[in-house]
Design a protein around this motif. Structure first.
Motif, mmCIF file in Angstrom:
data_model
loop_
_atom_site.group_PDB
_atom_site.id
_atom_site.type_symbol
_atom_site.label_atom_id
_atom_site.label_comp_id
_atom_site.label_asym_id
_atom_site.label_seq_id
_atom_site.Cartn_x
_atom_site.Cartn_y
_atom_site.Cartn_z
ATOM 1 N N SER A 104 45.073 45.378 31.899
ATOM 2 C CA SER A 104 45.703 44.826 33.348
ATOM 3 C C SER A 104 47.267 44.660 32.895
ATOM 4 N N ILE A 105 48.105 45.168 33.587
ATOM 5 C CA ILE A 105 49.578 45.227 33.334
ATOM 6 C C ILE A 105 50.392 45.057 34.724
ATOM 7 N N ALA A 106 51.142 43.957 35.129
ATOM 8 C CA ALA A 106 51.854 43.979 36.225
ATOM 9 C C ALA A 106 53.347 43.618 36.089
ATOM 10 N N ALA A 107 54.045 44.325 36.870
ATOM 11 C CA ALA A 107 55.442 43.829 37.013
ATOM 12 C C ALA A 107 55.897 42.942 38.186
ATOM 13 N N ALA A 108 56.596 42.102 37.716
ATOM 14 C CA ALA A 108 57.167 41.216 39.006
ATOM 15 C C ALA A 108 58.631 40.886 38.722
ATOM 16 N N VAL A 109 59.034 40.764 39.870
ATOM 17 C CA VAL A 109 60.765 40.220 40.141
ATOM 18 C C VAL A 109 60.606 39.116 41.136
ATOM 19 N N GLY A 110 61.198 38.044 40.792
ATOM 20 C CA GLY A 110 61.065 36.885 41.612
ATOM 21 C C GLY A 110 59.948 36.416 41.936
ATOM 22 N N ASP A 111 59.626 36.380 43.131
ATOM 23 C CA ASP A 111 58.177 35.664 43.575
ATOM 24 C C ASP A 111 57.252 36.857 43.954
ATOM 25 N N GLU A 112 57.854 38.215 43.749
ATOM 26 C CA GLU A 112 56.856 39.204 44.236
ATOM 27 C C GLU A 112 56.548 40.310 43.039
ATOM 28 N N VAL A 113 54.896 40.613 43.190
ATOM 29 C CA VAL A 113 54.550 41.695 42.197
ATOM 30 C C VAL A 113 54.931 42.910 42.843
ATOM 31 N N VAL A 114 55.453 43.919 41.933
ATOM 32 C CA VAL A 114 56.118 45.114 42.507
ATOM 33 C C VAL A 114 55.397 46.374 41.879
ATOM 34 N N ALA A 115 54.569 46.138 40.816
ATOM 35 C CA ALA A 115 53.922 47.358 40.366
ATOM 36 C C ALA A 115 52.928 46.926 39.518
#
Length: 267
Positions: A104-115
């Protein structure tokens, strides 16, 4: 973030997850040596560490300067884009040869998961999400299924050994309410893969009381982009805590799980 940039990050996540997953598939059912972390219920193998190293290398080469937060290696970097990495979610299953685990891999910016991606190397199922939607092996996901408990399948890891020790009979009674209220209750052993299955509508509700961000970040985006709901019970998916997730159209207000959400607390 615009959808095209989000999609590019999802592509990086897919490359990293598939590269790590190929190794895991090759060594699956080799019965690797198992060490423990916090206690004997918390296993780790050499393949967890090797998988995370591979993922970190790919992320750094494709998106240099990122911050990577991994289950095994902790946090490194100070970039705006944060990657949450679980190199093997479901290590206990992987270690003994049960085919329910994932990367499991996720990218986040600020308070949002974006990918994000949840990759099941045994079935070669690639669950991918970005700000444009959710897919499994290229097919658009639609999170839909049962609307009430008596027709629904609940996936959960509750109660954990710590909860049984701390709560005793009260913990077991609460679990008993879930078992008697839902059509089926299952404890398959991988949070991220459970969430991916809810995103696909292959299960209806998922609940966890004590999870880390790398367990749920990718899965939360998969479900939301597929039309389901993901609710962190402790305020943020970026902090340890509980969650409840369900397919679109499920009657949470009429569910035995409703008080968990209303009270914003763990069972």
């Amino acid at each position: 973030m615009d959808p095209s940039t989000s999609a590019e990050l999802a592509t990086v996540a897919v490359e990293a997850a598939r590269t790590a997953g190929e190794r895991l598939r090759e060594v699956f059912r080799s019965r690797p040596a198992v060490e423990t972390k916090s206690d004997f219920h918390d296993p780790v193998t050499e393949h967890d560490r090797a998988s995370e190293e591979t993922i970190r290398e790919i992320i750094e080469s494709r998106v240099p300067g990122s911050t990577v937060i991994g289950e095994e290696g902790g946090s490194a970097g100070s970039g705006e884009i944060r990657w949450y990495v679980d190199p093997i979610d479901g290590t206990a299953n992987f270690a003994v040869g049960l085919p329910f685990f994932c990367v499991s891999i996720a990218a986040a910016v600020g308070d949002e998961v974006v990918a994000g991606v949840v990759y099941d190397p045994v079935r070669d199922d690639e669950f991918r999400a970005d700000l444009g939607g959710s897919w499994c092996n290229g097919e658009r996901l639609r999170s839909a299924g049962a609307t009430r408990d008596r027709e629904a399948v609940l996936l959960t890891s509750y109660p954990t050994p710590r909860e049984v020790t701390a709560g005793g009979d009260g913990t077991l009674r609460r679990f008993g309410r879930m078992v008697t209220s839902f059509a089926s209750t299952r404890r398959p052993g991988s949070t991220a893969l459970k969430l991916a299955h809810v995103a696909g509508g292959w299960a209806d509700v998922a609940y966890g009381s004590r999870v880390s961000p790398w367990d749920v970040a990718a899965g939360s985006l998969l479900i939301r982009q597929a039309g389901g709901a993901f609710v962190p019970l402790d305020g943020s998916i970026f902090e340890p805590g509980g969650y409840i997730a369900h397919v679109g159209g499920f009657d949470l207000a009429g569910s035995v799980m409703n008080d968990l959400v209303l009270n914003g607390r763990q069972v």
